[in-house]
Design a protein around this motif. Structure first.
Motif, PDB file in Angstrom:
ATOM      1  N   VAL A  87      29.215  -4.789 -41.871  1.00 38.52           N
ATOM      2  CA  VAL A  87      28.635  -4.007 -40.775  1.00 38.52           C
ATOM      3  C   VAL A  87      29.422  -4.277 -39.503  1.00 38.52           C
ATOM      4  N   GLN A  88      29.655  -3.240 -38.740  1.00 37.47           N
ATOM      5  CA  GLN A  88      30.318  -3.354 -37.440  1.00 37.47           C
ATOM      6  C   GLN A  88      29.312  -3.026 -36.341  1.00 37.47           C
ATOM      7  N   VAL A  89      29.140  -3.939 -35.401  1.00 32.46           N
ATOM      8  CA  VAL A  89      28.280  -3.700 -34.235  1.00 32.46           C
ATOM      9  C   VAL A  89      29.163  -3.201 -33.098  1.00 32.46           C
ATOM     10  N   GLY A  90      28.921  -1.974 -32.665  1.00 32.54           N
ATOM     11  CA  GLY A  90      29.713  -1.402 -31.578  1.00 32.54           C
ATOM     12  C   GLY A  90      29.222  -1.800 -30.205  1.00 32.54           C
ATOM     13  N   ASP A  91      27.890  -1.973 -30.070  1.00 29.40           N
ATOM     14  CA  ASP A  91      27.349  -2.305 -28.756  1.00 29.40           C
ATOM     15  C   ASP A  91      25.907  -2.768 -28.911  1.00 29.40           C
ATOM     16  N   VAL A  92      25.514  -3.677 -28.031  1.00 31.75           N
ATOM     17  CA  VAL A  92      24.111  -4.093 -27.908  1.00 31.75           C
ATOM     18  C   VAL A  92      23.759  -3.955 -26.439  1.00 31.75           C
ATOM     19  N   ARG A  93      22.749  -3.158 -26.145  1.00 33.03           N
ATOM     20  CA  ARG A  93      22.359  -2.892 -24.761  1.00 33.03           C
ATOM     21  C   ARG A  93      20.904  -3.259 -24.537  1.00 33.03           C
ATOM     22  N   ILE A  94      20.642  -3.841 -23.367  1.00 32.58           N
ATOM     23  CA  ILE A  94      19.282  -4.192 -22.982  1.00 32.58           C
ATOM     24  C   ILE A  94      18.665  -3.006 -22.258  1.00 32.58           C
ATOM     25  N   ASN A  95      17.553  -2.493 -22.811  1.00 34.02           N
ATOM     26  CA  ASN A  95      16.867  -1.365 -22.173  1.00 34.02           C
ATOM     27  C   ASN A  95      16.008  -1.813 -21.010  1.00 34.02           C
ATOM     28  N   ARG A  96      15.199  -2.821 -21.254  1.00 30.21           N
ATOM     29  CA  ARG A  96      14.181  -3.208 -20.285  1.00 30.21           C
ATOM     30  C   ARG A  96      14.118  -4.722 -20.185  1.00 30.21           C
ATOM     31  N   THR A  97      14.011  -5.213 -18.970  1.00 27.66           N
ATOM     32  CA  THR A  97      13.743  -6.626 -18.706  1.00 27.66           C
ATOM     33  C   THR A  97      12.671  -6.685 -17.632  1.00 27.66           C
ATOM     34  N   GLU A  98      11.521  -7.197 -17.975  1.00 29.29           N
ATOM     35  CA  GLU A  98      10.431  -7.286 -17.006  1.00 29.29           C
ATOM     36  C   GLU A  98       9.614  -8.534 -17.280  1.00 29.29           C
ATOM     37  N   LEU A  99       8.839  -8.917 -16.304  1.00 30.18           N
ATOM     38  CA  LEU A  99       8.013 -10.119 -16.425  1.00 30.18           C
ATOM     39  C   LEU A  99       6.749  -9.794 -17.215  1.00 30.18           C
ATOM     40  N   PRO A 100       6.222 -10.770 -17.952  1.00 29.38           N
ATOM     41  CA  PRO A 100       4.958 -10.544 -18.653  1.00 29.38           C
ATOM     42  C   PRO A 100       3.830 -10.256 -17.673  1.00 29.38           C
ATOM     43  N   ARG A 101       2.779  -9.594 -18.161  1.00 34.66           N
ATOM     44  CA  ARG A 101       1.645  -9.273 -17.302  1.00 34.66           C
ATOM     45  C   ARG A 101       0.992 -10.543 -16.772  1.00 34.66           C
ATOM     46  N   GLY A 102       0.687 -10.534 -15.472  1.00 38.62           N
ATOM     47  CA  GLY A 102       0.034 -11.674 -14.850  1.00 38.62           C
ATOM     48  C   GLY A 102       0.977 -12.760 -14.382  1.00 38.62           C
ATOM     49  N   ALA A 103       2.261 -12.622 -14.699  1.00 41.76           N
ATOM     50  CA  ALA A 103       3.209 -13.679 -14.335  1.00 41.76           C
ATOM     51  C   ALA A 103       3.985 -13.367 -13.064  1.00 41.76           C
ATOM     52  N   GLU A 104       3.840 -12.140 -12.532  1.00 41.02           N
ATOM     53  CA  GLU A 104       4.643 -11.752 -11.373  1.00 41.02           C
ATOM     54  C   GLU A 104       4.379 -12.640 -10.161  1.00 41.02           C
ATOM     55  N   ALA A 105       3.080 -12.904  -9.889  1.00 41.64           N
ATOM     56  CA  ALA A 105       2.746 -13.690  -8.691  1.00 41.64           C
ATOM     57  C   ALA A 105       3.327 -15.094  -8.781  1.00 41.64           C
ATOM     58  N   ASN A 106       3.197 -15.731  -9.947  1.00 45.42           N
ATOM     59  CA  ASN A 106       3.718 -17.091 -10.102  1.00 45.42           C
ATOM     60  C   ASN A 106       5.235 -17.121  -9.979  1.00 45.42           C
ATOM     61  N   VAL A 107       5.879 -16.146 -10.584  1.00 45.38           N
ATOM     62  CA  VAL A 107       7.338 -16.098 -10.504  1.00 45.38           C
ATOM     63  C   VAL A 107       7.800 -15.863  -9.073  1.00 45.38           C
ATOM     64  N   HIS A 108       7.126 -14.946  -8.383  1.00 43.12           N
ATOM     65  CA  HIS A 108       7.498 -14.681  -6.994  1.00 43.12           C
ATOM     66  C   HIS A 108       7.290 -15.911  -6.128  1.00 43.12           C
ATOM     67  N   ALA A 109       6.194 -16.643  -6.373  1.00 43.07           N
ATOM     68  CA  ALA A 109       5.944 -17.871  -5.600  1.00 43.07           C
ATOM     69  C   ALA A 109       7.034 -18.901  -5.858  1.00 43.07           C
ATOM     70  N   ARG A 110       7.441 -19.048  -7.122  1.00 40.68           N
ATOM     71  CA  ARG A 110       8.503 -20.011  -7.427  1.00 40.68           C
ATOM     72  C   ARG A 110       9.834 -19.570  -6.823  1.00 40.68           C
ATOM     73  N   MET A 111      10.089 -18.264  -6.883  1.00 44.93           N
ATOM     74  CA  MET A 111      11.333 -17.765  -6.278  1.00 44.93           C
ATOM     75  C   MET A 111      11.332 -17.983  -4.775  1.00 44.93           C
ATOM     76  N   ARG A 112      10.168 -17.769  -4.131  1.00 46.41           N
ATOM     77  CA  ARG A 112      10.073 -18.001  -2.690  1.00 46.41           C
ATOM     78  C   ARG A 112      10.288 -19.478  -2.368  1.00 46.41           C
ATOM     79  N   ALA A 113       9.674 -20.358  -3.164  1.00 47.95           N
ATOM     80  CA  ALA A 113       9.854 -21.796  -2.947  1.00 47.95           C
ATOM     81  C   ALA A 113      11.309 -22.201  -3.137  1.00 47.95           C
ATOM     82  N   GLU A 114      11.966 -21.600  -4.133  1.00 43.57           N
ATOM     83  CA  GLU A 114      13.379 -21.910  -4.366  1.00 43.57           C
ATOM     84  C   GLU A 114      14.237 -21.447  -3.194  1.00 43.57           C
ATOM     85  N   ARG A 115      13.944 -20.265  -2.680  1.00 45.46           N
ATOM     86  CA  ARG A 115      14.711 -19.774  -1.525  1.00 45.46           C
ATOM     87  C   ARG A 115      14.482 -20.664  -0.305  1.00 45.46           C
TER      88      ARG A 115
END
Length: 294
Positions: A162-190
């Motif tokens: 088998v030959q794989v010509g390409d692998v593409r990522i369609n969607r990358t998003e945070l799980p439900r309910g995790a946005e606030a925690n991730v944003h808080a950690r990103m803010r703390a990191e900044r």
């Protein structure tokens, strides 16, 4: 003669028809097709180029589509290097590059192959994203991530034909309910990075100010040294000129110095209580002649 030609044409037509149903010595391979001729289940001939081929005796033919196919993978959660969880789905562009190896690897056909391809690529997606930060996956190195996944996936499935010509990522998003925690950690990191940058800036400023202060002190010291040297040279020149002038007429310069002393001492509303024969009034005695003769 005509009967013989007709018989040949009839045989060719029958061979073509039988080839269309996957049997016969005549193999008609169209553009984008690949065929394997089997005799008693054993491969006798592999045809990957379009055209006509012959296989004797009569064999069973297996047809494989040599064009690229699209395979969509289900979305799944993957943990990044900085321990963030992200939902990723992707698709795979693949084709059969070696039909005989493909047939031996997946005798039941394409469905089995796609299951195996999806499993192999899923492992590479998890491996590559697990070595990257969330920022890399979302924007910082997204193209690089997909290129690395494609290369590793191609190497993993090559053993299946088998030959794989390409692998593409369609969607990358945070799980439900995790946005606030991730944003808080990103803010703390900044904020942490901002504090570190400010501290480094303050340290550099102190170093620069200290160097400037040292340089200023050196410049001022050198300027004072040069000023003192010039002043000394000026004072020495003035003393030399004064001594030369005094030596030429001592009486005149003594009178002149006395008058300068009166000028500096006696101002408006100045009162002196001195004896008349005090040394200070010697220039006023006998019209100053005695003083000038001294």
């Amino acid at each position: 003669m005509k009967r013989g030609m007709g018989a040949v044409l009839l045989l060719l037509a029958l061979a073509a028809v039988s080839s269309a149903f996957g049997y016969g010595p005549l193999i008609v391979n169209w553009e984008g097709e690949q065929r394997i001729a089997l005799l008693l289940g054993e491969p006798r001939l592999v045809v990957t180029e379009p055209g006509i081929a012959f296989s004797f005796p009569i064999t069973r033919q297996l047809r494989f589509d040599g064009r690229f196919h699209h395979l969509s993978a289900e979305a799944r959660e993957i943990q990044t290097q900085d321990r963030e969880r992200v939902v990723v789905d992707n698709y795979i562009v693949w084709r059969i590059s070696e039909p005989l190896l493909f047939y031996k690897s997946f005798p039941t056909g394409r469905s089995e192959a796609e299951t195996q391809i999806d499993q192999e690529v899923r492992g590479k997606v998890r491996e590559v994203i697990g070595q990257r930060t969330l920022r890399d996956v979302l924007e910082g190195a997204r193209i690089e991530v997909m290129e690395e996944i494609t290369a590793k996936s191609a190497a993993a499935v090559a053993r299946f034909g088998v030959q794989v010509g390409d692998v593409r990522i369609n969607r990358t998003e945070l799980p439900r309910g995790a946005e606030a925690n991730v944003h808080a950690r990103m803010r703390a990191e900044r904020e942490r990075l901002a504090r570190r940058n400010r501290a480094e800036g303050d340290e550099r400023a102190r170093i620069i100010r200290a160097a400037a202060d040292r340089q200023a002190r050196v410049i001022v010291a050198e300027a004072r040294r040069d000023a003192a040297q010039l002043q000394g040279e000026g004072d020495a020149g003035a003393a030399r000129i004064y001594a030369e002038a005094y030596g030429s007429d001592p009486g005149f310069f003594e009178l002149l110095r006395g008058l300068e002393a009166y000028q500096r001492t006696l101002g408006e509303r100045t009162t002196l209580l001195l004896s008349p024969d005090h040394e200070f009034f010697r220039l006023f005695q006998s019209g100053g002649e005695n003083a000038a003769q001294r």
